[in-house]
Motif scaffolding. Structure first.
Motif, mmCIF file in Angstrom:
data_model
loop_
_atom_site.group_PDB
_atom_site.id
_atom_site.type_symbol
_atom_site.label_atom_id
_atom_site.label_comp_id
_atom_site.label_asym_id
_atom_site.label_seq_id
_atom_site.Cartn_x
_atom_site.Cartn_y
_atom_site.Cartn_z
ATOM 1 N N GLU A 224 0.886 -1.158 0.000
ATOM 2 C CA GLU A 224 0.000 0.000 0.000
ATOM 3 C C GLU A 224 0.927 1.212 0.000
ATOM 4 O O GLU A 224 1.498 1.550 1.036
ATOM 5 C CB GLU A 224 -0.901 0.002 1.230
ATOM 6 N N PRO A 225 1.137 1.841 -1.158
ATOM 7 C CA PRO A 225 2.173 2.870 -1.299
ATOM 8 C C PRO A 225 2.090 3.946 -0.220
ATOM 9 O O PRO A 225 1.053 4.555 0.012
ATOM 10 C CB PRO A 225 1.905 3.463 -2.695
ATOM 11 N N GLY A 226 3.245 4.156 0.446
ATOM 12 C CA GLY A 226 3.347 5.181 1.463
ATOM 13 C C GLY A 226 2.691 4.843 2.780
ATOM 14 O O GLY A 226 2.779 5.624 3.739
ATOM 15 N N ILE A 227 2.036 3.669 2.860
ATOM 16 C CA ILE A 227 1.275 3.340 4.067
ATOM 17 C C ILE A 227 1.800 2.083 4.738
ATOM 18 O O ILE A 227 2.161 2.073 5.916
ATOM 19 C CB ILE A 227 -0.215 3.136 3.725
ATOM 20 N N GLY A 228 1.856 0.961 3.999
ATOM 21 C CA GLY A 228 2.288 -0.271 4.614
ATOM 22 C C GLY A 228 2.101 -1.459 3.693
ATOM 23 O O GLY A 228 2.272 -1.333 2.471
ATOM 24 N N TYR A 229 1.705 -2.600 4.264
ATOM 25 C CA TYR A 229 1.581 -3.837 3.496
ATOM 26 C C TYR A 229 0.301 -4.573 3.887
ATOM 27 O O TYR A 229 -0.262 -4.370 4.966
ATOM 28 C CB TYR A 229 2.789 -4.747 3.756
ATOM 29 N N ARG A 230 -0.125 -5.437 2.966
ATOM 30 C CA ARG A 230 -1.315 -6.241 3.194
ATOM 31 C C ARG A 230 -1.058 -7.641 2.664
ATOM 32 O O ARG A 230 -0.535 -7.823 1.562
ATOM 33 C CB ARG A 230 -2.504 -5.623 2.434
ATOM 34 N N LEU A 231 -1.387 -8.656 3.459
ATOM 35 C CA LEU A 231 -1.371 -10.029 2.971
ATOM 36 C C LEU A 231 -2.718 -10.290 2.315
ATOM 37 O O LEU A 231 -3.741 -10.282 2.984
ATOM 38 C CB LEU A 231 -1.122 -11.031 4.108
ATOM 39 N N VAL A 232 -2.713 -10.515 1.017
ATOM 40 C CA VAL A 232 -3.969 -10.620 0.267
ATOM 41 C C VAL A 232 -4.685 -11.890 0.668
ATOM 42 O O VAL A 232 -4.079 -12.953 0.728
ATOM 43 C CB VAL A 232 -3.667 -10.615 -1.245
#
Length: 232
Positions: A224-232
């Protein structure tokens, strides 16, 4: 508060938004789904309705007339882990990060696609129902046995460092949810590393090289650009 559909067994969805047009739009797009819909026009009413009906999911606007949506999230998180999806016109990364750090589960910028909203709602409801993580996480060719700390890709065991495994386990525990850089850094490395995002980037890169079919186009761990990550 206005219930739009009946049924005690249907997921209770609370819409907190002061714009009549937005509430009408959400009623329209959600009316064909099996939800029990409730509404609140401002923050204090939203807090009251949340305590009264104990919703299964909240759709929250940040720009409320009496109480900023970030404050609403913080107050709800003092006593409830109900999934909260922010629907806001605020596009700045700082606003998204503030909402997610306050405890929101997801963030959609207005205008948004109906299909994406429904998918995010389903993912949040599934995550909330899963009170304890399954002992084995399986997604396509990736299999993680959380009891044995074994990671398999296409049936072959992959060796992760302790930090890489803890990082993967954290993402799995919040699968589908956006985790901010600061949240991950605090959970894995502690408060002293909150201002060291490069540490996280390096470990995410190494983890992707070991589990992703194509690390350049990750299938499991998305950014998530500029925010963090997500495991789909």
């Amino acid at each position: 508060m206005t219930p739009e559909t009946a049924g005690d067994n249907l997921p209770r969805i609370l819409i907190i938004d002061d714009e009549v047009a937005i509430r009408r739009f959400l009623r329209t797009v959600l009316s064909s789904e099996e939800f029990s819909l409730h509404e609140a026009e401002h923050g204090h009413a939203g807090l009251s309705v949340t305590a009264t009906i104990r919703p299964d999911l909240i759709l929250l606007d940040l720009g409320l007339p009496d109480l900023d949506g970030i404050e609403v999230i913080k107050r709800i998180r003092e006593w409830s882990q109900v999934p909260i999806i922010v629907l806001s016109v605020r596009e700045r990364e700082e606003d998204k990060i503030a909402a997610l750090d306050a405890g929101a589960d997801d963030y959609l910028t207005k205008p948004f696609g109906v299909g994406e909203l429904l998918a995010r709602m389903r993912a949040s409801l599934r995550r909330a129902r899963q009170l304890t993580p399954e002992p084995t996480f399986v997604r396509d060719d990736l299999e993680v046995n959380l009891e044995l700390r074994r990671v398999l890709v296409k049936g072959l065991e992959v060796q992760l460092t302790p930090t890489e495994y803890d990082l993967l386990k954290l993402l799995i525990s919040q699968a589908g949810k956006v985790l901010t850089h600061r949240h991950i850094l605090n959970k894995i490395w502690g408060p002293s590393h909150l201002e060291q995002p490069h540490v996280l980037r390096v470990n995410i890169s190494n983890l992707r090289r070991k589990i992703e079919p194509d690390p350049a186009q990750p299938r499991y761990i998305t950014t998530e650009p500029g925010i963090g990550y997500r495991l789909v």
